[in-house]
Design a protein around this motif. Sequence first.
Motif, PDB file in Angstrom:
ATOM      1  N   TYR A  64      -6.843  23.858 -36.950  1.00 17.49           N
ATOM      2  CA  TYR A  64      -5.538  24.361 -37.383  1.00 17.49           C
ATOM      3  C   TYR A  64      -4.462  23.294 -37.215  1.00 17.49           C
ATOM      4  CZ  TYR A  64      -1.049  26.690 -36.320  1.00 17.49           C
ATOM      5  OH  TYR A  64       0.278  27.030 -36.233  1.00 17.49           O
ATOM      6  N   ILE A  65      -4.543  22.536 -36.111  1.00 16.98           N
ATOM      7  CA  ILE A  65      -3.490  21.562 -35.823  1.00 16.98           C
ATOM      8  C   ILE A  65      -3.433  20.472 -36.891  1.00 16.98           C
ATOM      9  CG2 ILE A  65      -4.765  19.889 -34.413  1.00 16.98           C
ATOM     10  CD1 ILE A  65      -1.339  21.468 -33.624  1.00 16.98           C
ATOM     11  N   LYS A  66      -4.530  20.259 -37.622  1.00 17.40           N
ATOM     12  CA  LYS A  66      -4.529  19.258 -38.692  1.00 17.40           C
ATOM     13  C   LYS A  66      -3.609  19.673 -39.840  1.00 17.40           C
ATOM     14  CE  LYS A  66      -6.087  15.593 -40.868  1.00 17.40           C
ATOM     15  NZ  LYS A  66      -5.440  15.811 -42.170  1.00 17.40           N
ATOM     16  N   SER A  67      -3.355  20.989 -39.971  1.00 15.96           N
ATOM     17  CA  SER A  67      -2.494  21.469 -41.046  1.00 15.96           C
ATOM     18  C   SER A  67      -1.017  21.386 -40.680  1.00 15.96           C
ATOM     19  CB  SER A  67      -2.838  22.923 -41.395  1.00 15.96           C
ATOM     20  OG  SER A  67      -2.468  23.801 -40.335  1.00 15.96           O
ATOM     21  N   SER A 116      -4.607  10.334 -23.665  1.00 14.40           N
ATOM     22  CA  SER A 116      -5.215  11.277 -24.592  1.00 14.40           C
ATOM     23  C   SER A 116      -5.108  12.704 -24.069  1.00 14.40           C
ATOM     24  CB  SER A 116      -6.690  10.916 -24.777  1.00 14.40           C
ATOM     25  OG  SER A 116      -6.826   9.594 -25.236  1.00 14.40           O
ATOM     26  N   VAL A 117      -5.330  13.656 -24.988  1.00 14.65           N
ATOM     27  CA  VAL A 117      -5.329  15.058 -24.641  1.00 14.65           C
ATOM     28  C   VAL A 117      -6.239  15.780 -25.636  1.00 14.65           C
ATOM     29  CG1 VAL A 117      -3.329  15.614 -26.082  1.00 14.65           C
ATOM     30  CG2 VAL A 117      -3.837  17.037 -24.101  1.00 14.65           C
ATOM     31  N   LEU A 118      -6.808  16.905 -25.230  1.00 13.80           N
ATOM     32  CA  LEU A 118      -7.628  17.715 -26.118  1.00 13.80           C
ATOM     33  C   LEU A 118      -6.871  18.970 -26.489  1.00 13.80           C
ATOM     34  CD1 LEU A 118     -10.373  18.504 -27.467  1.00 13.80           C
ATOM     35  CD2 LEU A 118     -10.947  19.637 -25.300  1.00 13.80           C
ATOM     36  N   TYR A 119      -6.818  19.268 -27.796  1.00 16.63           N
ATOM     37  CA  TYR A 119      -6.285  20.547 -28.284  1.00 16.63           C
ATOM     38  C   TYR A 119      -7.462  21.344 -28.828  1.00 16.63           C
ATOM     39  CZ  TYR A 119      -4.179  23.996 -31.373  1.00 16.63           C
ATOM     40  OH  TYR A 119      -3.855  25.172 -31.998  1.00 16.63           O
ATOM     41  N   THR A 120      -7.633  22.575 -28.357  1.00 22.35           N
ATOM     42  CA  THR A 120      -8.788  23.358 -28.788  1.00 22.35           C
ATOM     43  C   THR A 120      -8.449  24.839 -28.888  1.00 22.35           C
ATOM     44  OG1 THR A 120     -11.098  23.919 -28.281  1.00 22.35           O
ATOM     45  CG2 THR A 120      -9.626  23.606 -26.406  1.00 22.35           C
ATOM     46  N   ILE A 121      -9.121  25.527 -29.808  1.00 17.14           N
ATOM     47  CA  ILE A 121      -9.024  26.979 -29.953  1.00 17.14           C
ATOM     48  C   ILE A 121     -10.428  27.531 -29.699  1.00 17.14           C
ATOM     49  CG2 ILE A 121      -8.328  28.896 -31.445  1.00 17.14           C
ATOM     50  CD1 ILE A 121      -6.733  26.920 -33.119  1.00 17.14           C
ATOM     51  N   PRO A 122     -10.783  27.830 -28.461  1.00 16.39           N
ATOM     52  CA  PRO A 122     -12.171  28.189 -28.146  1.00 16.39           C
ATOM     53  C   PRO A 122     -12.565  29.600 -28.562  1.00 16.39           C
ATOM     54  CG  PRO A 122     -10.835  28.238 -26.162  1.00 16.39           C
ATOM     55  CD  PRO A 122      -9.960  27.714 -27.243  1.00 16.39           C
ATOM     56  N   THR A 123     -11.598  30.492 -28.753  1.00 17.32           N
ATOM     57  CA  THR A 123     -11.903  31.881 -29.098  1.00 17.32           C
ATOM     58  C   THR A 123     -11.386  32.214 -30.481  1.00 17.32           C
ATOM     59  OG1 THR A 123     -11.759  32.508 -26.758  1.00 17.32           O
ATOM     60  CG2 THR A 123     -11.653  34.284 -28.373  1.00 17.32           C
ATOM     61  N   ASN A 124     -12.268  32.682 -31.373  1.00 20.22           N
ATOM     62  CA  ASN A 124     -11.894  33.018 -32.752  1.00 20.22           C
ATOM     63  C   ASN A 124     -11.165  31.839 -33.397  1.00 20.22           C
ATOM     64  OD1 ASN A 124     -12.938  35.658 -32.423  1.00 20.22           O
ATOM     65  ND2 ASN A 124     -11.018  36.327 -31.499  1.00 20.22           N
ATOM     66  N   HIS A 125     -11.841  30.727 -33.404  1.00 19.80           N
ATOM     67  CA  HIS A 125     -11.266  29.455 -33.831  1.00 19.80           C
ATOM     68  C   HIS A 125     -10.632  29.530 -35.213  1.00 19.80           C
ATOM     69  CE1 HIS A 125     -11.709  25.379 -35.734  1.00 19.80           C
ATOM     70  NE2 HIS A 125     -11.132  25.030 -34.591  1.00 19.80           N
ATOM     71  N   ASN A 126      -9.508  28.888 -35.338  1.00 23.53           N
ATOM     72  CA  ASN A 126      -8.809  28.724 -36.610  1.00 23.53           C
ATOM     73  C   ASN A 126      -9.023  27.287 -37.082  1.00 23.53           C
ATOM     74  OD1 ASN A 126      -7.032  28.649 -38.764  1.00 23.53           O
ATOM     75  ND2 ASN A 126      -5.183  28.947 -37.528  1.00 23.53           N
ATOM     76  N   PHE A 163      -9.411  36.453 -37.529  1.00 23.29           N
ATOM     77  CA  PHE A 163      -9.074  36.705 -38.926  1.00 23.29           C
ATOM     78  C   PHE A 163     -10.020  36.058 -39.931  1.00 23.29           C
ATOM     79  CE2 PHE A 163      -4.168  36.873 -38.038  1.00 23.29           C
ATOM     80  CZ  PHE A 163      -4.354  37.989 -37.260  1.00 23.29           C
ATOM     81  N   TYR A 164     -10.775  35.011 -39.532  1.00 23.90           N
ATOM     82  CA  TYR A 164     -11.232  34.042 -40.523  1.00 23.90           C
ATOM     83  C   TYR A 164     -12.741  33.993 -40.737  1.00 23.90           C
ATOM     84  CZ  TYR A 164      -6.534  32.546 -39.344  1.00 23.90           C
ATOM     85  OH  TYR A 164      -5.196  32.527 -39.083  1.00 23.90           O
TER      86      TYR A 164
END
Length: 512
Positions: free
Chosen positions: A221-224, A290-300, A449-450
């Motif tokens: 999602y963060i790429k958008s 550096s840092v990690l951005y992640t959506i581990p649950t119901n990933h967008n 949602f996805y």
Amino acid sequence: MARSAPLDIDWAPDRTSGTPVTDQIVGFMCERISSGAWPIGSRLPSQRAMAERFGVNRSTVIAAIEELADYGIVEGRRGAGTRIVSNTWSLMLPGAPDWADYVSSGFFKANNTTIQTINRLEFDHAKTRIGTGEIDPRLFPRDMWRRVAREAADEIDSLGYPPPEGLDVLREAIAVHMRDWGVTCRPEEVLVSSGALQGLQMISVSLLSSGSTVYAEAPSYIKSLQVFQSAGMRLAGVPMDKYGLDANALGRMLGEGAGEDADGGRVSTGPGAALAPGMSRASAARTGGSVLYTIPTNHNPTGRTMPEQRRHALIEACVANRLPIIEDCAYQDLVFEGESPRALKSFDENGMVITLGSASKSLAPGLRIGWVVADERIVHRLADVKMQMDYGASALSQWVFARFLTSGLYAEYLEGLRMELRCRRDAALETLDRLFAGRARWNMPRGGFYIWLTFDEPVRMGRLFQRAIDHGVLLNPGDIYDFQGDNALRLSYAYTTPEEFAAAAQTLAELV
């Protein structure tokens, strides 16, 4: 238990440098901790011994230790001396850049044409939105809202500026709600933001430095968005499998010290990485890498949910590489199949994880209420930035969401919402089986949602996007989330009824 030997220090400040000696000592210690040379749990020499080795007065050492303690990097324990207790986010607090330096230069980058078109047409009611990241407004709990609004009218006698950290009643309610995610935190470790996106913005301009690398799932999602890129950071995509972000692949990328940025170039992040002009190693350590951005649950956008074993592996990889984590839990409350997984923050023993939550995906995006759970010192830093941004989130919205949480209405509403989303998901999957079997492949999400659909044969996504618009259907092409073309679509069953989704999918099948 035997008392561990103190660290050995073979260094002295440079008396000819224009940098104050205390700052040099703090910078040296931050660099040693950031590099991993001084691990968590290590004991510092006594203040007298350090004063002798540094060739300074004891008061100078005390001042440096107090500064490190204020940032949460070291902690004095009775009978055990001073030990190192953090090696990630706390290192980013000293000397953190003032966000106003970025704003004054007008740093916001424009979204690409496709995203701008989507953002514009989402307000066109003539279009059927089968990729949108919003819940169907027809599912809004009107009766519950009327009840809460009546209570607000009776109880609120003024709407002054709220504290930048958020209203106490909401911070307390969120701390209680976090237990459902497996996270134990105090209200003082919660900051209320104007949506989760603002939380990301505040982190990007106050805890991360320009030139940092942000690792994220590919796709993500963060790429958008341009939130990190606008603040001078680079994105590096980490491969995914059916279980979510590949922790082993992340470990290899960190070991190699390089990743692919959003523009396809190579980004060096290892110990030998080049520094910005005029930046010392100690400075780089203090402002963060550096840092990690992640959506581990119901990933967008893929809809995948990371199992607990993978979550443990991810935490271990980040601890081993001293990589802080931004965990986006916007969809954490929307698991409707199987047991809801614990948030990454629940496994965090070293202050590695900052967790973001939101009411936008589950209740109402118009409330503009999100939250950040982090070490109290991080909360104070972000609150100072938020004060500069908007003087605090809407007091009325905060009060309303607090009432939803404390009254039990939110839990009651979620139960019905999850059932509805599951029905819509099942209907959407049946539609895809009927229309796209043998032409594409897709996943079955456990919540959120996805559905991530990938065509088997190459499709000209730009042309498909435009032709779908001409036929009244608004799509979300996969390449706005990925680091390269992926021949995919992000489909959402949350905004449309099953009948509306089926009709739009039929149009899509004919266009393809």
